[in-house]
Design an enzyme around this catalytic site. Structure first.
Site, PDB file in Angstrom:
ATOM      1  N   ARG A 180       0.827  -1.213   0.000  1.00 40.28           N
ATOM      2  CA  ARG A 180       0.000   0.000   0.000  1.00 40.28           C
ATOM      3  C   ARG A 180       0.856   1.256   0.000  1.00 40.28           C
ATOM      4  O   ARG A 180       1.925   1.284   0.607  1.00 40.28           O
ATOM      5  CB  ARG A 180      -0.892   0.033   1.240  1.00 40.28           C
ATOM      6  CG  ARG A 180      -1.872  -1.108   1.284  1.00 40.28           C
ATOM      7  CD  ARG A 180      -3.156  -0.701   2.002  1.00 40.28           C
ATOM      8  NE  ARG A 180      -3.977  -1.876   2.205  1.00 40.28           N
ATOM      9  CZ  ARG A 180      -3.924  -2.626   3.301  1.00 40.28           C
ATOM     10  NH1 ARG A 180      -3.135  -2.272   4.310  1.00 40.28           N
ATOM     11  NH2 ARG A 180      -4.672  -3.696   3.396  1.00 40.28           N
ATOM     12  N   ARG A 250       2.759 -28.436   4.915  1.00 41.52           N
ATOM     13  CA  ARG A 250       3.542 -27.975   6.050  1.00 41.52           C
ATOM     14  C   ARG A 250       2.659 -28.051   7.287  1.00 41.52           C
ATOM     15  O   ARG A 250       1.448 -27.835   7.221  1.00 41.52           O
ATOM     16  CB  ARG A 250       3.989 -26.512   5.858  1.00 41.52           C
ATOM     17  CG  ARG A 250       4.977 -26.340   4.773  1.00 41.52           C
ATOM     18  CD  ARG A 250       6.261 -27.062   5.036  1.00 41.52           C
ATOM     19  NE  ARG A 250       7.175 -26.281   5.880  1.00 41.52           N
ATOM     20  CZ  ARG A 250       8.378 -26.700   6.221  1.00 41.52           C
ATOM     21  NH1 ARG A 250       8.813 -27.908   5.848  1.00 41.52           N
ATOM     22  NH2 ARG A 250       9.164 -25.935   6.948  1.00 41.52           N
ATOM     23  N   TYR A 349      -4.943 -23.800  -0.326  1.00 43.54           N
ATOM     24  CA  TYR A 349      -4.690 -22.825   0.751  1.00 43.54           C
ATOM     25  C   TYR A 349      -5.933 -21.941   0.811  1.00 43.54           C
ATOM     26  O   TYR A 349      -6.103 -21.057  -0.015  1.00 43.54           O
ATOM     27  CB  TYR A 349      -3.456 -22.024   0.343  1.00 43.54           C
ATOM     28  CG  TYR A 349      -2.845 -21.091   1.372  1.00 43.54           C
ATOM     29  CD1 TYR A 349      -3.410 -20.842   2.601  1.00 43.54           C
ATOM     30  CD2 TYR A 349      -1.647 -20.465   1.068  1.00 43.54           C
ATOM     31  CE1 TYR A 349      -2.801 -19.988   3.510  1.00 43.54           C
ATOM     32  CE2 TYR A 349      -1.026 -19.615   1.964  1.00 43.54           C
ATOM     33  CZ  TYR A 349      -1.619 -19.381   3.183  1.00 43.54           C
ATOM     34  OH  TYR A 349      -1.008 -18.531   4.071  1.00 43.54           O
ATOM     35  N   ASP A 351      -8.778 -19.550   3.053  1.00 41.69           N
ATOM     36  CA  ASP A 351      -9.168 -18.842   4.260  1.00 41.69           C
ATOM     37  C   ASP A 351     -10.569 -19.289   4.676  1.00 41.69           C
ATOM     38  O   ASP A 351     -11.317 -19.829   3.876  1.00 41.69           O
ATOM     39  CB  ASP A 351      -9.168 -17.330   4.000  1.00 41.69           C
ATOM     40  CG  ASP A 351      -7.751 -16.806   3.823  1.00 41.69           C
ATOM     41  OD1 ASP A 351      -6.808 -17.486   4.257  1.00 41.69           O
ATOM     42  OD2 ASP A 351      -7.598 -15.712   3.241  1.00 41.69           O
TER      43      ASP A 351
HETATM   44  N1  UDP Z   1       5.087 -13.947   4.341  1.00 45.89           N
HETATM   45  C1  UDP Z   1       6.394 -13.587   4.543  1.00 45.89           C
HETATM   46  N2  UDP Z   1       6.693 -12.746   5.575  1.00 45.89           N
HETATM   47  C2  UDP Z   1       5.769 -12.285   6.422  1.00 45.89           C
HETATM   48  C3  UDP Z   1       4.436 -12.652   6.222  1.00 45.89           C
HETATM   49  C4  UDP Z   1       4.120 -13.489   5.172  1.00 45.89           C
HETATM   50  O1  UDP Z   1       7.282 -14.015   3.813  1.00 45.89           O
HETATM   51  O2  UDP Z   1       6.129 -11.547   7.357  1.00 45.89           O
HETATM   52  C5  UDP Z   1       4.781 -14.841   3.206  1.00 45.89           C
HETATM   53  C6  UDP Z   1       4.886 -16.307   3.632  1.00 45.89           C
HETATM   54  O3  UDP Z   1       5.365 -17.067   2.537  1.00 45.89           O
HETATM   55  C7  UDP Z   1       3.457 -16.658   3.940  1.00 45.89           C
HETATM   56  C8  UDP Z   1       2.702 -15.855   2.883  1.00 45.89           C
HETATM   57  O4  UDP Z   1       3.459 -14.642   2.754  1.00 45.89           O
HETATM   58  O5  UDP Z   1       3.207 -18.029   3.834  1.00 45.89           O
HETATM   59  C9  UDP Z   1       1.271 -15.567   3.199  1.00 45.89           C
HETATM   60  O6  UDP Z   1       1.204 -14.897   4.432  1.00 45.89           O
HETATM   61  P1  UDP Z   1      -0.098 -14.921   5.351  1.00 45.89           P
HETATM   62  O7  UDP Z   1       0.109 -13.966   6.449  1.00 45.89           O
HETATM   63  O8  UDP Z   1      -1.291 -14.769   4.504  1.00 45.89           O
HETATM   64  O9  UDP Z   1      -0.028 -16.410   5.951  1.00 45.89           O
HETATM   65  P2  UDP Z   1      -0.954 -17.157   7.049  1.00 45.89           P
HETATM   66  O10 UDP Z   1      -1.388 -16.151   8.067  1.00 45.89           O
HETATM   67  O11 UDP Z   1      -2.080 -17.781   6.274  1.00 45.89           O
HETATM   68  O12 UDP Z   1      -0.004 -18.159   7.608  1.00 45.89           O
END
Ligand code: UDP
Length: 384
Positions: A180, A250, A349, A351
């Site tokens: 953003r 995972r 994957y 939500d």
């Molecule tokens: N991700 C990352 N750094 C962060 C947050 C997210 O590299 O600080 C990447 C990571 O590969 C992750 C993906 O972005 O699996 C999606 O993030 P999200 O927060 O949607 O994951 P969730 O909360 O579903 O685990």
């Protein structure tokens, strides 16, 4: 003798619960849900931590967010959702920054005072112009945010989280996160966002609370059970006894800590540094700011490959997984009297809001075909 159709739903997560409810509301039938775990709500399960009284998300943080109005209205039928906005911080060797990447992150990280237009031009100059349509996670990152931000916030985190090189992963994983050019630090772009006041398990309890639904916890699926039709929401490869091999997932493990007061000042702190062995720390009392607790509990989250007996979390969908998935889907399509639904049975994957939206649509499509006496009942949900 009772002649009503008897449906069997395997799994009492959002998929199974919403589908069961949808069936009994649309068809004069009876539904039995069997769930092998001792609780409802699958990986969204919440319970009170006995030591601190804090409502914990047993399988990691779940923040409900959706832009589908009918899904938002649906969940609000079954519980009070309090407004709650996810504001994640990233702890890095260069300091603590706001995520998702926004104007504050850009200005602090590069020591600038850009306005939105300047930041946009600056970020554009950082992007790798040689990349056309990004083919994977890494290309998606390099094209839009450049190497420095990628390495600080995403490379290490993603290696830890997924256990592989980001270039092996789909670009769609990174597309979950916005970039953003204003100071909006809301982690999601969704129209509605909230946390159920009494936790997710209470919501799912209400969904399955219907005279035509019978719930059996601690009950593994018995393929011999008599039924009119089966709805399977467990892992697709498990349904077929892993006969073609295992789909890669995972899993995550948690190391619990407890402290007085406030441990980290926020619900979620992410750690992108490869030297730090965990991916994030969540402190669950911050998910219920309307409650008061003297003590606090927090969880360091570690990621690893899923082995037999581990809870499956994130479908990896690497190339060999996709090949295997196609084979299992072919097997699934040849089955009669069974449908596959949800994150595990479709190996995606997803939500919570997507799971619920899909279960509602599937329930409707199924009921229509069933009542029309169709030969070919829907087997898998329509997927993009
Ligand atoms: N991700 C990352 N750094 C962060 C947050 C997210 O590299 O600080 C990447 C990571 O590969 C992750 C993906 O972005 O699996 C999606 O993030 P999200 O927060 O949607 O994951 P969730 O909360 O579903 O685990």
């Amino acid at each position: 003798m009772e002649s009503k159709p008897r449906f069997l739903v395997v799994g009492a997560g959002f998929s199974g619960a919403v589908l069961a409810r949808s069936l009994v509301e649309k068809i004069d039938c009876r539904v039995t849900i069997v769930e092998e775990r001792p609780h409802l709500a699958g990986n969204c399960h919440t319970e009170r931590d006995p030591a601190t009284g804090v409502m914990i998300h047993k399988y990691g943080p779940h923040i409900f967010n959706t832009s589908q109005q009918h899904v938002w209205e649906y969940v609000n039928r079954f519980g009070v959702f309090r407004p709650w906005v996810n504001r994640v911080k990233a702890v890095t060797p260069r300091g603590v920054f706001s995520l998702p990447i926004n104007l504050h992150t850009i200005n602090q990280f590069f020591g600038k005072t850009f306005n939105p237009a300047q930041a946009r031009a600056f970020m554009d100059s950082l992007g790798d112009k040689s990349i056309g349509e990004p083919r994977n996670f890494e290309e998606q990152a390099l094209k839009f945010i450049g190497r420095e931000l990628y390495e600080t916030f995403f490379y290490g985190y993603t290696r830890k989280q997924w256990g592989c090189e980001p270039r092996e992963l789909s670009a769609s994983i990174l597309k979950r996160l916005p970039v953003r050019f204003n100071y909006d630090d809301n982690y999601y772009n969704s129209t509605w966002q909230g946390i159920p006041e009494q936790g997710y398990t209470a919501v799912v309890e209400k969904i399955v609370d219907h005279p035509a639904i019978e719930l059996q916890l601690d009950t593994p699926f018995d393929p011999q059970t008599q039924r009119t039709h089966l709805f399977f929401t467990g892992p697709l490869d498990a349904y077929f006894g892993f006969r073609l091999g295992r789909l890669g997932y995972r899993t995550v493990t948690f190391e619990r800590g407890e402290a007085e007061g406030d441990f980290q000042g926020n619900a979620v702190l992410n750690y992108g540094d490869p030297e730090v062995p965990f991916t994030r720390i969540h402190e669950h009392k911050h998910f219920t700011p309307w409650e008061e607790h003297a003590r606090t509990t927090y969880f360091r989250e570690y990621s690893k490959e899923t082995g037999p007996g581990d809870v499956a979390y994130y479908p990896k969908r690497l190339e060999p997984d996709k090949v295997l998935l196609r084979k299992y889907r072919d097997l699934g399509s040849q089955e009669r009297g069974v449908s596959f639904l949800g994150r595990l049975a479709t190996y995606r994957y997803m939500d919570m809001e997507k799971v619920i939206g899909e279960a509602l649509a599937f329930g409707e499509a199924f009921a229509e075909s069933f009542q029309a006496g169709a030969q070919n009942l829907p087997i898998f949900p329509n997927q993009e």
